[in-house]
Design an enzyme around this catalytic site. Structure first.
Site, PDB file in Angstrom:
ATOM      1  N   GLY A 143       0.834  -1.196   0.000  1.00 19.08           N
ATOM      2  CA  GLY A 143       0.000   0.000   0.000  1.00 19.08           C
ATOM      3  C   GLY A 143       0.868   1.245   0.000  1.00 19.08           C
ATOM      4  O   GLY A 143       2.032   1.214  -0.401  1.00 19.08           O
ATOM      5  N   ILE A 145       2.316   2.911   2.422  1.00 18.15           N
ATOM      6  CA  ILE A 145       3.520   2.801   3.251  1.00 18.15           C
ATOM      7  C   ILE A 145       4.535   1.880   2.588  1.00 18.15           C
ATOM      8  O   ILE A 145       5.725   2.206   2.490  1.00 18.15           O
ATOM      9  CB  ILE A 145       3.153   2.280   4.648  1.00 18.15           C
ATOM     10  N   ARG A 226       0.177  -3.494  12.497  1.00 19.59           N
ATOM     11  CA  ARG A 226      -0.569  -3.770  13.715  1.00 19.59           C
ATOM     12  C   ARG A 226       0.136  -4.894  14.463  1.00 19.59           C
ATOM     13  O   ARG A 226       0.664  -5.828  13.866  1.00 19.59           O
ATOM     14  CB  ARG A 226      -2.021  -4.187  13.417  1.00 19.59           C
ATOM     15  N   GLU A 255      -1.542  -2.634  23.812  1.00 20.93           N
ATOM     16  CA  GLU A 255      -1.009  -1.281  23.924  1.00 20.93           C
ATOM     17  C   GLU A 255      -1.798  -0.476  24.946  1.00 20.93           C
ATOM     18  O   GLU A 255      -3.032  -0.535  24.934  1.00 20.93           O
ATOM     19  CB  GLU A 255      -1.043  -0.579  22.557  1.00 20.93           C
ATOM     20  N   HIS A 274       4.004   2.992  19.170  1.00 19.60           N
ATOM     21  CA  HIS A 274       2.943   3.268  18.201  1.00 19.60           C
ATOM     22  C   HIS A 274       2.891   4.767  17.882  1.00 19.60           C
ATOM     23  O   HIS A 274       1.834   5.411  17.942  1.00 19.60           O
ATOM     24  CB  HIS A 274       1.594   2.787  18.713  1.00 19.60           C
ATOM     25  N   ALA A 276       4.365   6.071  14.954  1.00 22.80           N
ATOM     26  CA  ALA A 276       4.758   6.307  13.566  1.00 22.80           C
ATOM     27  C   ALA A 276       3.911   7.371  12.880  1.00 22.80           C
ATOM     28  O   ALA A 276       4.413   8.125  12.045  1.00 22.80           O
ATOM     29  CB  ALA A 276       4.698   4.998  12.777  1.00 22.80           C
TER      30      ALA A 276
END
Length: 319
Positions: A143, A145, A226, A255, A274, A276
């Site tokens: 995708g 990213i 994830r 998390e 988490h 990013a």
């Protein structure tokens, strides 16, 4: 038409003003968490993020634009059966997330955690680094990213392999693009592996003990998608046994990561919390995306990032 906005991060006054301007005569309400259920009673559009139970109070709702890329917390059966339009933020934060993926990759390749510990002890002790040039990187999920990461990898002189559930056009930076069924072949050839695919029931623990057994002993795993795509128990075992060399993760199965988690102490693992997608530009980019999508909604045009709710993510256009 009533548009309700609620996001835990929040939009500033100028961003809200831009949304109001784009909405024209339509009613735009910026809600508090406490008032959200009440405000949604007459809403046609929701923009932001909240767990799905609040939408049971929204009988007139037609479109949900979430500010996250992941939909694992949103697409519960009770919401899916209502056949609403749901669009996500896939690609909106791709530059930032790809940069964090490279931050983890380069930290490991350059032995930054080792040197940070040596610096604190005032030690001048060099160790071999991991070369990028001439190595192979496998990208799982091509995708926004994955494509950005691939372009940088190619610029570093790396050979890029990729697998994807769908068959998007192969970018010039990617040497080989295979179906997801070829993932083991990708793992066997890769010195670095990036996990950048959506999290769904099909990708739960996609990277497990068996998959680690297909990886090189000098391989590096990076996960910015994830946490539950990677079986963390298998990851710990792989790192402790030396089955793979190192890993960098920005996401975890639970998390915040509990203090008692084994991940904190496992060797050759770099963890970021988490973060990013966090950026000073995050909310402005999201507001701009919503404004463009709102124009499409009003005009009756197809929405960007419209989610296939059975798959759990937007299916890329085959162009």
């Amino acid at each position: 038409m009533k548009i309700v906005i609620y996001d835990p991060v929040g939009f500033d006054e100028s961003q809200i003003a831009s949304i109001r301007s784009a909405a024209g005569a339509n009613d735009v309400v910026v809600s508090s968490k406490e008032q959200l259920a009440t405000e949604l009673e007459q809403a046609e559009i929701f923009f932001g993020f909240h767990p799905p139970e609040v939408f049971q109070h929204a009988p007139h709702l037609r479109w949900i634009q979430v500010t996250s890329a992941g939909l694992d917390q949103i697409l519960v059966p009770e919401l899916v059966k209502r056949d609403l339009l749901i669009s996500n933020a896939s690609g909106v934060y791709a530059p930032q997330v790809a940069e964090q993926a490279w931050c983890l990759t380069l930290a490991i390749a350059g032995r930054v955690p080792h040197y940070w510990e040596e610096q604190k002890q005032h030690n001048w002790q060099a160790v071999d680094r991991i070369d990028l040039d001439g190595s192979t990187v496998g990208v799982i999920g091509l995708g926004g990213i994955g494509r950005r990461y691939s372009r940088v990898a190619a610029a570093f002189g790396m050979r890029v392999l990729a697998v994807d559930l769908h068959q998007p056009p192969k970018p010039e930076s990617v040497a080989e693009l295979w179906s997801i069924d070829e993932i083991d072949q990708l793992l066997e050839q890769s010195d670095f592996v990036l996990v950048s695919c959506p999290y769904t029931s099909e990708t739960h623990h996609l990277i497990n003990a068996d998959r680690f057994s297909h990886m090189k002993s000098n391989a590096v795993l990076v996960n910015i998608a994830r946490g539950s795509i990677v079986d963390e128990h298998a990851l710990v075992d792989a790192l402790q046994s030396g089955s793979i060399a190192a890993a960098g993760i920005d996401v975890c199965e639970q998390e915040p990561l509990p203090p008692e988690s084994n991940l904190w102490e496992v060797p050759n693992l770099v963890i970021s919390p988490h973060c990013a997608g966090l950026s000073p530009q995050r909310m402005q980019q999201m507001a701009d995306f919503f404004i463009e999508n709102l124009g499409r909604y009003v005009a009756g045009q197809p929405l960007m990032n419209l989610v296939d709710q059975q798959l759990g993510y937007p299916v890329p256009a085959q162009v």
